[in-house]
Design a protein around this motif. Structure first.
Motif, mmCIF file in Angstrom:
data_model
loop_
_atom_site.group_PDB
_atom_site.id
_atom_site.type_symbol
_atom_site.label_atom_id
_atom_site.label_comp_id
_atom_site.label_asym_id
_atom_site.label_seq_id
_atom_site.Cartn_x
_atom_site.Cartn_y
_atom_site.Cartn_z
ATOM 1 N N SER A 19 0.842 -1.184 0.000
ATOM 2 C CA SER A 19 0.000 0.000 0.000
ATOM 3 C C SER A 19 0.882 1.239 0.000
ATOM 4 N N ILE A 94 -15.071 7.359 -7.219
ATOM 5 C CA ILE A 94 -14.776 5.933 -7.153
ATOM 6 C C ILE A 94 -13.533 5.599 -7.975
ATOM 7 N N ASP A 97 -8.269 4.609 -5.897
ATOM 8 C CA ASP A 97 -8.211 3.267 -5.305
ATOM 9 C C ASP A 97 -8.362 3.274 -3.786
ATOM 10 N N ARG A 98 -8.353 4.428 -3.146
ATOM 11 C CA ARG A 98 -8.585 4.512 -1.703
ATOM 12 C C ARG A 98 -10.058 4.512 -1.362
ATOM 13 N N THR A 100 -13.814 3.026 -1.439
ATOM 14 C CA THR A 100 -14.561 1.795 -1.669
ATOM 15 C C THR A 100 -16.016 2.065 -2.006
ATOM 16 N N SER A 101 -16.604 3.120 -1.436
ATOM 17 C CA SER A 101 -17.996 3.439 -1.765
ATOM 18 C C SER A 101 -18.284 4.911 -1.501
ATOM 19 N N THR A 121 -16.454 6.167 1.905
ATOM 20 C CA THR A 121 -15.827 5.131 2.717
ATOM 21 C C THR A 121 -14.508 4.747 2.084
ATOM 22 N N SER A 122 -13.454 4.728 2.906
ATOM 23 C CA SER A 122 -12.116 4.425 2.405
ATOM 24 C C SER A 122 -11.803 2.945 2.590
ATOM 25 N N ILE A 123 -10.699 2.509 1.990
ATOM 26 C CA ILE A 123 -10.301 1.109 2.110
ATOM 27 C C ILE A 123 -9.923 0.754 3.537
ATOM 28 N N THR A 127 -15.057 6.522 7.372
ATOM 29 C CA THR A 127 -16.047 7.217 6.560
ATOM 30 C C THR A 127 -15.922 8.708 6.804
#
Length: 134
Positions: A19, A94, A97-98, A100-101, A121-123, A127
């Motif tokens: 990462s 979106i 890549d960090r 998610t939603s 929301t992040s990986i 939130t």
């Protein structure tokens, strides 16, 4: 190790992807001497992506930014406007890549302004809630 193009290397990399840090310069300060990381860097990305028009600046690829400016001033009803704003904001964010939603959209109108509040929301599972004026 042979230099022949026929020789095959059967080694497989089974290591987990590393990462990368999300540290970046703080673009929204006057001096740009500090850096931000983690949720603050993600919040900065959200602000920057929603301030940048897609396919306008050659420094960015064609997936960075948003297309909200194409909707402003169009003669569409409120229901279609709301659906398109949600779609355009989600598509703009979106891409990273960090993220998610992008959920929980709330659209409010005040005179001739429109405010959109949403959760990103992040990986990492955190939130952040953002509000933008359209």
């Amino acid at each position: 190790m042979a230099l022949s193009p026929i020789a095959q290397d059967n080694r497989v990399d089974t290591s987990a992807p590393v990462s990368q840090p999300s540290r970046t310069y703080d673009l929204f300060t006057t001096a740009m001497r500090s850096t931000v990381d983690g949720d603050d860097a993600l919040r900065q990305f959200v602000r920057k992506a929603l301030l940048t028009a897609r396919s306008t600046y050659l420094i960015y690829d064609n997936q960075y930014g948003n297309e909200i400016e194409t909707l402003i001033g169009q003669n569409v009803n409120n229901a279609l406007f709301d659906v398109e704003i949600v779609r355009m904001v989600r598509e703009a964010l979106i891409y990273d890549d960090r993220v998610t939603s992008v959920d929980n959209f709330v659209i409010t109108r005040s005179a001739d302004a429109c405010f959109v509040t949403f959760d990103v929301t992040s990986i990492g599972g955190s939130t952040i809630t953002e509000e933008v004026a359209v």
